[in-house]
Design a protein around this motif. Structure first.
Motif, PDB file in Angstrom:
ATOM      1  N   GLY A 196       0.785  -1.227   0.000  1.00 33.26           N
ATOM      2  CA  GLY A 196       0.000   0.000   0.000  1.00 33.26           C
ATOM      3  C   GLY A 196       0.817   1.276   0.000  1.00 33.26           C
ATOM      4  N   THR A 197       2.130   1.143   0.179  1.00 36.07           N
ATOM      5  CA  THR A 197       3.015   2.305   0.149  1.00 36.07           C
ATOM      6  C   THR A 197       4.059   2.118  -0.941  1.00 36.07           C
ATOM      7  N   PRO A 198       4.074   2.983  -1.949  1.00 33.57           N
ATOM      8  CA  PRO A 198       5.034   2.821  -3.049  1.00 33.57           C
ATOM      9  C   PRO A 198       6.485   2.874  -2.570  1.00 33.57           C
ATOM     10  N   GLU A 199       7.315   2.041  -3.164  1.00 38.04           N
ATOM     11  CA  GLU A 199       8.754   2.131  -2.953  1.00 38.04           C
ATOM     12  C   GLU A 199       9.349   3.201  -3.856  1.00 38.04           C
ATOM     13  N   ILE A 200       8.717   3.383  -5.005  1.00 41.05           N
ATOM     14  CA  ILE A 200       9.126   4.419  -5.949  1.00 41.05           C
ATOM     15  C   ILE A 200       7.934   5.329  -6.210  1.00 41.05           C
ATOM     16  N   TRP A 201       8.173   6.640  -6.079  1.00 39.55           N
ATOM     17  CA  TRP A 201       7.116   7.616  -6.331  1.00 39.55           C
ATOM     18  C   TRP A 201       7.329   8.266  -7.691  1.00 39.55           C
ATOM     19  N   GLY A 202       6.230   8.542  -8.375  1.00 37.18           N
ATOM     20  CA  GLY A 202       6.311   9.138  -9.706  1.00 37.18           C
ATOM     21  C   GLY A 202       6.801  10.569  -9.702  1.00 37.18           C
ATOM     22  N   THR A 203       6.438  11.308  -8.650  1.00 41.57           N
ATOM     23  CA  THR A 203       6.858  12.713  -8.616  1.00 41.57           C
ATOM     24  C   THR A 203       6.774  13.260  -7.200  1.00 41.57           C
ATOM     25  N   VAL A 217       0.313   9.925  -6.880  1.00 42.58           N
ATOM     26  CA  VAL A 217       1.651   9.746  -7.451  1.00 42.58           C
ATOM     27  C   VAL A 217       2.695  10.565  -6.701  1.00 42.58           C
ATOM     28  N   CYS A 218       2.232  11.338  -5.724  1.00 38.49           N
ATOM     29  CA  CYS A 218       3.089  12.207  -4.918  1.00 38.49           C
ATOM     30  C   CYS A 218       2.719  11.982  -3.458  1.00 38.49           C
ATOM     31  N   PRO A 219       3.674  11.741  -2.579  1.00 36.86           N
ATOM     32  CA  PRO A 219       3.345  11.474  -1.174  1.00 36.86           C
ATOM     33  C   PRO A 219       2.796  12.704  -0.462  1.00 36.86           C
ATOM     34  N   SER A 220       2.017  12.468   0.580  1.00 36.56           N
ATOM     35  CA  SER A 220       1.519  13.569   1.404  1.00 36.56           C
ATOM     36  C   SER A 220       2.669  14.145   2.207  1.00 36.56           C
ATOM     37  N   GLU A 221       2.462  15.343   2.731  1.00 39.35           N
ATOM     38  CA  GLU A 221       3.514  15.961   3.531  1.00 39.35           C
ATOM     39  C   GLU A 221       3.704  15.244   4.866  1.00 39.35           C
ATOM     40  N   SER A 222       2.699  14.521   5.317  1.00 39.53           N
ATOM     41  CA  SER A 222       2.874  13.705   6.521  1.00 39.53           C
ATOM     42  C   SER A 222       3.906  12.620   6.261  1.00 39.53           C
ATOM     43  N   GLN A 275       7.642  14.102   6.165  1.00 37.97           N
ATOM     44  CA  GLN A 275       8.264  14.698   7.341  1.00 37.97           C
ATOM     45  C   GLN A 275       9.594  14.027   7.654  1.00 37.97           C
ATOM     46  N   GLY A 276      10.611  14.870   7.840  1.00 40.09           N
ATOM     47  CA  GLY A 276      11.947  14.361   8.143  1.00 40.09           C
ATOM     48  C   GLY A 276      12.772  14.051   6.913  1.00 40.09           C
ATOM     49  N   LEU A 277      12.162  14.170   5.718  1.00 35.08           N
ATOM     50  CA  LEU A 277      12.880  13.895   4.473  1.00 35.08           C
ATOM     51  C   LEU A 277      13.208  15.231   3.816  1.00 35.08           C
ATOM     52  N   SER A 278      14.429  15.709   4.018  1.00 38.85           N
ATOM     53  CA  SER A 278      14.785  17.060   3.581  1.00 38.85           C
ATOM     54  C   SER A 278      14.864  17.194   2.065  1.00 38.85           C
ATOM     55  N   ASP A 279      15.389  16.196   1.390  1.00 33.84           N
ATOM     56  CA  ASP A 279      15.501  16.255  -0.067  1.00 33.84           C
ATOM     57  C   ASP A 279      15.181  14.882  -0.648  1.00 33.84           C
ATOM     58  N   PRO A 280      13.935  14.675  -1.067  1.00 34.25           N
ATOM     59  CA  PRO A 280      13.512  13.347  -1.533  1.00 34.25           C
ATOM     60  C   PRO A 280      14.286  12.820  -2.734  1.00 34.25           C
ATOM     61  N   PHE A 281      14.706  13.708  -3.630  1.00 37.38           N
ATOM     62  CA  PHE A 281      15.363  13.246  -4.846  1.00 37.38           C
ATOM     63  C   PHE A 281      16.647  12.486  -4.539  1.00 37.38           C
ATOM     64  N   MET A 282      17.349  12.886  -3.487  1.00 38.48           N
ATOM     65  CA  MET A 282      18.629  12.279  -3.156  1.00 38.48           C
ATOM     66  C   MET A 282      18.481  10.844  -2.654  1.00 38.48           C
ATOM     67  N   THR A 283      17.265  10.429  -2.276  1.00 40.61           N
ATOM     68  CA  THR A 283      17.056   9.056  -1.818  1.00 40.61           C
ATOM     69  C   THR A 283      17.124   8.060  -2.966  1.00 40.61           C
ATOM     70  N   GLY A 284      16.896   8.537  -4.197  1.00 41.16           N
ATOM     71  CA  GLY A 284      16.871   7.637  -5.346  1.00 41.16           C
ATOM     72  C   GLY A 284      15.537   6.946  -5.536  1.00 41.16           C
ATOM     73  N   ASN A 285      14.522   7.330  -4.737  1.00 35.24           N
ATOM     74  CA  ASN A 285      13.216   6.674  -4.787  1.00 35.24           C
ATOM     75  C   ASN A 285      12.139   7.516  -5.468  1.00 35.24           C
ATOM     76  N   PHE A 286      12.550   8.613  -6.109  1.00 35.40           N
ATOM     77  CA  PHE A 286      11.591   9.478  -6.800  1.00 35.40           C
ATOM     78  C   PHE A 286      11.988   9.601  -8.264  1.00 35.40           C
ATOM     79  N   ALA A 287      11.030   9.348  -9.140  1.00 39.23           N
ATOM     80  CA  ALA A 287      11.314   9.439 -10.582  1.00 39.23           C
ATOM     81  C   ALA A 287      11.556  10.883 -10.989  1.00 39.23           C
ATOM     82  N   THR A 288      10.730  11.798 -10.469  1.00 40.95           N
ATOM     83  CA  THR A 288      10.894  13.233 -10.750  1.00 40.95           C
ATOM     84  C   THR A 288      10.611  14.030  -9.483  1.00 40.95           C
TER      85      THR A 288
END
Length: 420
Positions: free
Chosen positions: A180-187, A240-245, A248-261
Motif C-alpha cells: 500500500g506504500t510505493p517504494e518508488i514515487w512518480g513525482t 503519485v506524490c506522497p503527502s507531507e505527513s 516529514q523528516g525527508l529534507s531532499d527526496p530526490f537524493m534518496t533515489g526513490n523518486f522518478a521526478t
C-alpha cells in the motif's frame, strides 16, 4: 655583536607587525551548506591573494541561524561589513537604514546592463543598497534516469504538459511489495514557494499577490486555486506524490533515489553532482497558462556602520566581477549574474540542458518572488496554512481561503508600518 643581533631582531618584529597592521580586515558573512561554503572560501581566498591592503574574514552558518545572528549583531551595532542578502529580508532591513547607500559607487564602477539585475533585491526608495550577485532558478524538474530507463519511459522534455506529467508519474509510482506504500514515487512537488508552489500557481495562470503586492490572491483568483488543486490531486486523486505527513523528516527526496521526478531549485545541483545514480534536468511541465518558473537573486550589501566601507566595496566588486563570478560558476555554487560568465555555470554535460531553461529569462517566463515588507512572515504563514491540506487534514479550498485571509492581515500591517 649580541646587541646588534637583538636590535636586528626587534626591527624584523616591528616590520612584521607593521605589515600585519597595514592590512584592513573586514568580515563577510553568508549562509550555506558545507559545499557552498567551500566554494565561497575559494572566492574569498582569491580576493585575499590579490590584495596588499585588504583581508576578508569569512563567517558562515546555516540559513535559519544566519538571520537570527544577523539581527542580533545589527541590534548590537557590530554587524559584518559585507552581508549576503536575500529578498526575503531586503526591504525590511534597507528601510531601517541597515545598509550603506552605494548608488554613486555603482554608477561610477559598474555597468548594470552587463548583469541580470533584479532591483527588488538591490533598490529601495530610489537608491541602490546592494549589488546583484547570482541567480537561482526555481521549478526545475530533476529526474532519475535509472528509474526511467528501468521502466522504459521517455525522459521529460519540453513537450511535457500536466497531462503527460500525470501519465508518466502514474507509470512510475511502483508499489513493489504490494503493502500500500510505493517504494518508488512518480513525482514530488515541493510545497514551499520557489521550489514548486509558486511555479505551479503561475503555470495555471494564477497569481500569489495582487499587482500592487498588497493583497494575497491564491483563493480569490480562480486560476490560482486551479494550480493548488493540481498539487492536491497529485497527492490524493492520482496518488503519485506522497503527502507531507509522509515527507516529514525527508529534507531532499530526490537524493534518496526513490523518486522518478521532483521539482526543486538550481542550487540543489551542487549536492546532486555526486549522487550514486544518473539524473537529468528538464523544465517544469507546461500548465494551462504555459510554463513559468522563478528566478531568485542574491545580492551583497555593506553595513551602514562599517568602519571600512571602501574596503568592503572592493571585495563586492571582486565577488561580482569576472574572477569571482567565474569561480562561482565553475564550481556550480550558483548561476553568475554577470552575463559574461553566466554560461560558465552550464559547462557540464549533466547541467548543459538547463541552459535552455535559462532562456526563459529573456521571455519573461522566469518570475521574481514578489518581495514585500514582512515577506518571510507572510510566506511562512502561507506555506504553514496550506500545509494542512498537503497533510490531508482539510480540503484545499478551505486551506487556501484561510491562508489568503491570514496573509492579507500580515501584508496590511506590514505596508502600514512602512508607510508611516
Amino acid at each position: 655583536m649580541k646587541k646588534f643581533l637583538i636590535f636586528s631582531f626587534l626591527i624584523i618584529l616591528l616590520s612584521l607587525s607593521a605589515l600585519g597592521q597595514s592590512k584592513i580586515q573586514i568580515t563577510y558573512m553568508r549562509w550555506g551548506d558545507i559545499r557552498e561554503i567551500e566554494v565561497e572560501r575559494k572566492i574569498v581566498d582569491a580576493f585575499n591573494q590579490s590584495q596588499n591592503k585588504i583581508f576578508v574574514n569569512l563567517e558562515s552558518t546555516a540559513w535559519g541561524a544566519y538571520w537570527q545572528q544577523l539581527q542580533n549583531r545589527i541590534a548590537a551595532g557590530n554587524a559584518p561589513d559585507v552581508i549576503l542578502m536575500d529578498g526575503a529580508y531586503f526591504i525590511d532591513l534597507a528601510s531601517k537604514g541597515v545598509f550603506k547607500d552605494i548608488t554613486e559607487w555603482i554608477r561610477r564602477d559598474i555597468n548594470l546592463k552587463n548583469y541580470y539585475y533584479d532591483p527588488e533585491v538591490c533598490e529601495w526608495d530610489g537608491k541602490i543598497y546592494a549589488m546583484i550577485r547570482d541567480i537561482t532558478l526555481g521549478g526545475i524538474m530533476f529526474y532519475n534516469k535509472d528509474i526511467f530507463d528501468k521502466y522504459k519511459i521517455k525522459y521529460p522534455d519540453w513537450s511535457w504538459d500536466w497531462n503527460k506529467w500525470i501519465e508518466a508519474a502514474q507509470k512510475l509510482t511502483i508499489d513493489e511489495n504490494k503493502d500500500g506504500t510505493p517504494e518508488i514515487w512518480g513525482t514530488y512537488v515541493p510545497t514551499w514557494g520557489e521550489g514548486g508552489l509558486y511555479p505551479i500557481i503561475w503555470s495555471a495562470g494564477g497569481t500569489v499577490l495582487s499587482k500592487d503586492k498588497k493583497s494575497c490572491t491564491i483563493y480569490s483568483n480562480p486560476k490560482s486555486l486551479e494550480g493548488l488543486k493540481f498539487m492536491y490531486e497529485l497527492r490524493y486523486k492520482y496518488k503519485v506524490c506522497p503527502s507531507e505527513s509522509f515527507m516529514q523528516g525527508l529534507s531532499d527526496p530526490f537524493m534518496t533515489g526513490n523518486f522518478a521526478t521532483t521539482l526543486g531549485i538550481s542550487s540543489f545541483i551542487v549536492s546532486y553532482r555526486k549522487l550514486p545514480f544518473r539524473w537529468g534536468i528538464a523544465p517544469i511541465p507546461s500548465g494551462p497558462a504555459g510554463r513559468f518558473m522563478s528566478a531568485n537573486q542574491l545580492s551583497l550589501a555593506i553595513y551602514s556602520k562599517s568602519k571600512y566601507p571602501e574596503a568592503a566595496w572592493e571585495f563586492i566588486k571582486f565577488a561580482t566581477g569576472p574572477k569571482g563570478q567565474e569561480i562561482m560558476g565553475k564550481e556550480h555554487q550558483a548561476i553568475p549574474a554577470l552575463k559574461l560568465k553566466t554560461r560558465v555555470y552550464f559547462d557540464d554535460p549533466n547541467i548543459k540542458s538547463a541552459l535552455t531553461i535559462f532562456s526563459l529569462y529573456e521571455k519573461g517566463q522566469l518570475k521574481s518572488l514578489e518581495f514585500t515588507p514582512s515577506w518571510l512572515e507572510w510566506n511562512n504563514m502561507l506555506e504553514t496554512t496550506l500545509g494542512y491540506a498537503w497533510q490531508g487534514k482539510v480540503d484545499i479550498e478551505k486551506a487556501a481561503k484561510t491562508a489568503e485571509d491570514r496573509v492579507n492581515k500580515i501584508l496590511q500591517e506590514a505596508w502600514k508600518k512602512l508607510e508611516k
